[in-house]
Design a protein around this motif. Structure first.
Motif, PDB file in Angstrom:
ATOM      1  N   ALA A  48       0.841  -1.188   0.000  1.00  0.00           N
ATOM      2  CA  ALA A  48       0.000   0.000   0.000  1.00  0.00           C
ATOM      3  C   ALA A  48       0.875   1.237   0.000  1.00  0.00           C
ATOM      4  O   ALA A  48       2.043   1.179   0.393  1.00  0.00           O
ATOM      5  N   CYS A  49       0.311   2.357  -0.447  1.00  0.00           N
ATOM      6  CA  CYS A  49       1.040   3.617  -0.367  1.00  0.00           C
ATOM      7  C   CYS A  49       0.068   4.770  -0.168  1.00  0.00           C
ATOM      8  O   CYS A  49      -1.110   4.669  -0.515  1.00  0.00           O
ATOM      9  N   ILE A  50       0.596   5.844   0.380  1.00  0.00           N
ATOM     10  CA  ILE A  50      -0.166   7.081   0.549  1.00  0.00           C
ATOM     11  C   ILE A  50       0.685   8.213   0.017  1.00  0.00           C
ATOM     12  O   ILE A  50       1.862   8.340   0.335  1.00  0.00           O
ATOM     13  N   PHE A  51       0.057   9.054  -0.817  1.00  0.00           N
ATOM     14  CA  PHE A  51       0.826  10.073  -1.520  1.00  0.00           C
ATOM     15  C   PHE A  51       1.072  11.299  -0.664  1.00  0.00           C
ATOM     16  O   PHE A  51       0.398  11.557   0.336  1.00  0.00           O
ATOM     17  N   ARG A  52       2.027  12.104  -1.116  1.00  0.00           N
ATOM     18  CA  ARG A  52       2.569  13.230  -0.366  1.00  0.00           C
ATOM     19  C   ARG A  52       1.656  14.449  -0.432  1.00  0.00           C
ATOM     20  O   ARG A  52       0.685  14.478  -1.171  1.00  0.00           O
ATOM     21  N   TRP A  53       2.006  15.418   0.380  1.00  0.00           N
ATOM     22  CA  TRP A  53       1.317  16.670   0.512  1.00  0.00           C
ATOM     23  C   TRP A  53      -0.158  16.425   0.845  1.00  0.00           C
ATOM     24  O   TRP A  53      -0.468  15.491   1.579  1.00  0.00           O
ATOM     25  N   ASN A  54      -1.012  17.269   0.348  1.00  0.00           N
ATOM     26  CA  ASN A  54      -2.411  17.146   0.708  1.00  0.00           C
ATOM     27  C   ASN A  54      -3.178  16.198  -0.203  1.00  0.00           C
ATOM     28  O   ASN A  54      -4.370  16.005  -0.022  1.00  0.00           O
ATOM     29  N   GLY A  56      -2.835  12.877  -0.429  1.00  0.00           N
ATOM     30  CA  GLY A  56      -3.304  11.848   0.482  1.00  0.00           C
ATOM     31  C   GLY A  56      -3.955  10.667  -0.181  1.00  0.00           C
ATOM     32  O   GLY A  56      -4.592   9.858   0.492  1.00  0.00           O
ATOM     33  N   SER A  57      -3.862  10.568  -1.510  1.00  0.00           N
ATOM     34  CA  SER A  57      -4.515   9.436  -2.159  1.00  0.00           C
ATOM     35  C   SER A  57      -3.814   8.147  -1.740  1.00  0.00           C
ATOM     36  O   SER A  57      -2.600   8.109  -1.573  1.00  0.00           O
ATOM     37  N   ILE A  58      -4.616   7.120  -1.562  1.00  0.00           N
ATOM     38  CA  ILE A  58      -4.121   5.846  -1.038  1.00  0.00           C
ATOM     39  C   ILE A  58      -4.396   4.735  -2.042  1.00  0.00           C
ATOM     40  O   ILE A  58      -5.468   4.701  -2.660  1.00  0.00           O
ATOM     41  N   HIS A  59      -3.422   3.842  -2.170  1.00  0.00           N
ATOM     42  CA  HIS A  59      -3.558   2.719  -3.090  1.00  0.00           C
ATOM     43  C   HIS A  59      -3.187   1.441  -2.351  1.00  0.00           C
ATOM     44  O   HIS A  59      -2.247   1.432  -1.545  1.00  0.00           O
ATOM     45  N   TYR A  60      -3.896   0.371  -2.658  1.00  0.00           N
ATOM     46  CA  TYR A  60      -3.648  -0.913  -2.025  1.00  0.00           C
ATOM     47  C   TYR A  60      -3.430  -1.992  -3.076  1.00  0.00           C
ATOM     48  O   TYR A  60      -4.006  -1.944  -4.168  1.00  0.00           O
ATOM     49  N   ALA A  61      -2.632  -2.969  -2.716  1.00  0.00           N
ATOM     50  CA  ALA A  61      -2.558  -4.174  -3.533  1.00  0.00           C
ATOM     51  C   ALA A  61      -3.886  -4.916  -3.426  1.00  0.00           C
ATOM     52  O   ALA A  61      -4.552  -4.872  -2.380  1.00  0.00           O
ATOM     53  N   THR A  69      -5.574  -1.073   6.202  1.00  0.00           N
ATOM     54  CA  THR A  69      -5.894   0.353   6.104  1.00  0.00           C
ATOM     55  C   THR A  69      -4.647   1.168   6.393  1.00  0.00           C
ATOM     56  O   THR A  69      -3.999   0.980   7.432  1.00  0.00           O
ATOM     57  N   LEU A  70      -4.350   2.059   5.476  1.00  0.00           N
ATOM     58  CA  LEU A  70      -3.176   2.917   5.596  1.00  0.00           C
ATOM     59  C   LEU A  70      -3.623   4.322   5.999  1.00  0.00           C
ATOM     60  O   LEU A  70      -4.623   4.831   5.484  1.00  0.00           O
ATOM     61  N   SER A  71      -2.861   4.926   6.902  1.00  0.00           N
ATOM     62  CA  SER A  71      -3.164   6.304   7.292  1.00  0.00           C
ATOM     63  C   SER A  71      -1.854   6.996   7.659  1.00  0.00           C
ATOM     64  O   SER A  71      -0.843   6.344   7.906  1.00  0.00           O
ATOM     65  N   ARG A  72      -1.881   8.302   7.655  1.00  0.00           N
ATOM     66  CA  ARG A  72      -0.689   9.053   8.036  1.00  0.00           C
ATOM     67  C   ARG A  72      -1.053  10.159   8.998  1.00  0.00           C
ATOM     68  O   ARG A  72      -2.139  10.742   8.901  1.00  0.00           O
ATOM     69  N   ASP A  73      -0.133  10.431   9.901  1.00  0.00           N
ATOM     70  CA  ASP A  73      -0.265  11.526  10.854  1.00  0.00           C
ATOM     71  C   ASP A  73       0.946  12.418  10.628  1.00  0.00           C
ATOM     72  O   ASP A  73       2.035  12.135  11.136  1.00  0.00           O
ATOM     73  N   LEU A  81      -0.043   1.240   9.231  1.00  0.00           N
ATOM     74  CA  LEU A  81      -0.685   0.205   8.431  1.00  0.00           C
ATOM     75  C   LEU A  81      -1.446  -0.698   9.382  1.00  0.00           C
ATOM     76  O   LEU A  81      -0.854  -1.495  10.109  1.00  0.00           O
ATOM     77  N   GLN A  82      -2.761  -0.526   9.406  1.00  0.00           N
ATOM     78  CA  GLN A  82      -3.625  -1.364  10.226  1.00  0.00           C
ATOM     79  C   GLN A  82      -3.970  -2.613   9.425  1.00  0.00           C
ATOM     80  O   GLN A  82      -4.570  -2.512   8.360  1.00  0.00           O
ATOM     81  N   MET A  83      -3.597  -3.761   9.940  1.00  0.00           N
ATOM     82  CA  MET A  83      -3.810  -5.025   9.232  1.00  0.00           C
ATOM     83  C   MET A  83      -4.816  -5.859  10.010  1.00  0.00           C
ATOM     84  O   MET A  83      -4.612  -6.118  11.206  1.00  0.00           O
TER      85      MET A  83
END
Length: 126
Positions: A48-54, A56-61, A69-73, A81-83
């Protein structure tokens, strides 16, 4: 940027774990952050990845959609990465990676990420 991955461990099938990727050294929100995993004898694969700046788009395999579930603070310079509903095939060393110039089409390729954490082992027992 330096990355520190943590949170791995041993869990039973159907259980949950939360991995953390703590960054230091640069403005964290400038970086796209991803998780990859590598099982014994297999190639490193995108999770999974989450993109930079605002963005915030997230992509999963496909293999983890609906379970992870991916999130960033950005205030804490940490990506989580909540599995959930873990399966034996999720067993692997999980690595977080970051890059400040990654484009969306390159998100699956580990060679496009310039910064890596040390990895954390997740073992799912049946």
């Amino acid at each position: 940027v330096q990355l520190q991955a943590s949170g791995g461990g041993l869990v039973q099938v159907g259980g949950s774990l939360r991995l953390s990727c703590k960054a230091s050294g640069r403005t964290f929100r400038r970086y796209t952050v991803a998780w990859f995993r590598q099982a014994p004898g297999k190639e490193r694969e995108f999770v999974a990845c989450i993109f930079r700046w605002n963005s915030g788009s997230i992509h999963y395999a496909d293999s983890v959609k609906g379970r992870f579930t991916l999130s960033r603070d950005n205030a804490e310079d940490t990506v989580y990465l909540q599995m959930s509903t873990l399966k034996p095939e999720d067993t692997a060393v999980y690595y977080c990676a970051a890059d400040s110039t990654l484009i969306s089409s390159s998100r699956y390729d580990p060679r496009q990420y310039n910064f890596w954490g040390q990895g954390t082992l997740v073992t799912v027992s049946s």
